[in-house]
Each structure stands twice: as C-alpha cells, then as structure tokens.
Motif scaffolding. Structure first.
Motif, mmCIF file in Angstrom:
data_model
loop_
_atom_site.group_PDB
_atom_site.id
_atom_site.type_symbol
_atom_site.label_atom_id
_atom_site.label_comp_id
_atom_site.label_asym_id
_atom_site.label_seq_id
_atom_site.Cartn_x
_atom_site.Cartn_y
_atom_site.Cartn_z
ATOM 1 N N GLU A 11 0.836 -1.208 0.000
ATOM 2 C CA GLU A 11 0.000 0.000 0.000
ATOM 3 C C GLU A 11 0.869 1.256 0.000
ATOM 4 N N THR A 12 1.956 1.225 0.744
ATOM 5 C CA THR A 12 2.860 2.374 0.808
ATOM 6 C C THR A 12 3.480 2.637 -0.560
ATOM 7 N N PHE A 13 3.946 1.581 -1.241
ATOM 8 C CA PHE A 13 4.513 1.761 -2.576
ATOM 9 C C PHE A 13 3.475 2.374 -3.522
ATOM 10 N N ARG A 14 2.234 1.904 -3.436
ATOM 11 C CA ARG A 14 1.177 2.431 -4.308
ATOM 12 C C ARG A 14 0.889 3.907 -4.034
ATOM 13 N N PRO A 17 4.114 8.834 -5.884
ATOM 14 C CA PRO A 17 3.928 9.229 -7.289
ATOM 15 C C PRO A 17 4.642 8.213 -8.191
ATOM 16 N N PRO A 18 4.160 8.002 -9.411
ATOM 17 C CA PRO A 18 4.697 6.945 -10.281
ATOM 18 C C PRO A 18 6.225 6.940 -10.449
ATOM 19 N N ILE A 19 6.855 8.077 -10.667
ATOM 20 C CA ILE A 19 8.304 8.089 -10.882
ATOM 21 C C ILE A 19 9.053 7.687 -9.614
ATOM 22 N N VAL A 20 8.585 8.141 -8.462
ATOM 23 C CA VAL A 20 9.211 7.781 -7.190
ATOM 24 C C VAL A 20 9.007 6.295 -6.913
ATOM 25 N N ARG A 21 7.772 5.824 -7.157
ATOM 26 C CA ARG A 21 7.473 4.403 -6.953
ATOM 27 C C ARG A 21 8.404 3.543 -7.798
ATOM 28 N N GLY A 51 7.058 4.785 8.454
ATOM 29 C CA GLY A 51 6.165 4.895 7.308
ATOM 30 C C GLY A 51 6.813 4.593 5.967
ATOM 31 N N GLU A 52 8.039 4.041 5.978
ATOM 32 C CA GLU A 52 8.757 3.757 4.735
ATOM 33 C C GLU A 52 9.151 2.278 4.668
ATOM 34 N N PRO A 53 9.228 1.714 3.454
ATOM 35 C CA PRO A 53 9.635 0.319 3.305
ATOM 36 C C PRO A 53 11.008 0.082 3.934
ATOM 37 N N SER A 54 11.084 -0.973 4.744
ATOM 38 C CA SER A 54 12.307 -1.302 5.465
ATOM 39 C C SER A 54 12.574 -2.794 5.371
#
Length: 139
Positions: A11-14, A17-21, A51-54
C-alpha cells in the motif's frame, strides 16, 4: 532465502507518485536480489519503519528506502546512523555516491545507479552484525 512481506508495504509503494514508486521499487529489487544471492541470509523481513519500506535480517542492520520530502527530485536508501556503514561506504565509494550525513545514500531521479557498488553496500548492511567488529567492515 525466505522473504516475509507486509501488505502495508504494498500500500505504501502504491501511495508514491509513479516516478518515485518506480525508483523505490528498483531499490527494493536490488535489496531482494542481494539478499537472495548472499550466503548466510536466511530470512529477509519487509516491513514499514517511520512509514517507509524497510528490510530487516538477523545478520544485519535495517535498510530503509524512501523519497526525500524536502527535495522531491531525490530519493534515498537509509542505514542505521549509529553503525559504521555510511562512514565505510564513504571511504570506499566517495566519488561514486552522494551521502547524507552518516545515514543515507541519496540519488537524483534522473541519475543512473551504480548497481554493483550499491549492491556491495546493501550486502555490507545485510551482514553488518557478522562484520561490525572488523576494521572497515572487513572490506
């Protein structure tokens, strides 16, 4: 190597914004590849921290990836600031990467990532507990 993932991470990745993802998914792929190619890493947990992927493993130090909110044209891979990781990376790859203090390697959105060098840094982080007593982490 077993990977344990969280639906909250997806959900966090989604939410990016598209370029950041796209850029963060590429960093994720490099982390997962490095873990699967490395001996001694049996399990990699993907979760959220701040709140960030780890990414966590018993043999290493946490790696976190995220965008730079203050500078939206940048994103970063973060390492625990109380380790010798970024100081070691800076010594080895001073002319290859941009660093933020003792906690991150920072990339511009249009920058090409030096893959082998970054995978080496990821490997050192994922195996940090096995090498933290060595000078320059044994490099």
């Amino acid at each position: 190597m077993e990977k344990i993932a969280s639906s909250q991470v997806s959900e966090t990745f989604r939410s990016y914004p598209p370029i950041v993802r796209e850029k963060l998914m590429y960093l994720r792929r490099l982390i997962l590849e490095t873990a699967s190619e490395s001996e001694g890493i049996e399990q990699l947990e993907e979760t959220l921290k701040w709140g960030e992927p780890s990414y966590l493993t018993k043999s290493g130090s946490t790696i976190r990836i995220g965008s730079k909110k203050a500078t939206p044209e940048q994103y970063a891979i973060y390492f625990h600031c109380k380790t010798k990781l970024v100081d070691t990376f800076r010594e080895i790859y001073r002319s290859v990467f941009k660093f933020e203090g003792n906690r991150a390697i920072v990339f511009d959105k249009n920058e090409e990532i030096p893959v082998e060098e970054l995978k080496h840094c990821i490997y050192l982080a994922l195996t940090y507990h096995n090498r933290k007593h060595l000078t320059m982490l044994g490099v």
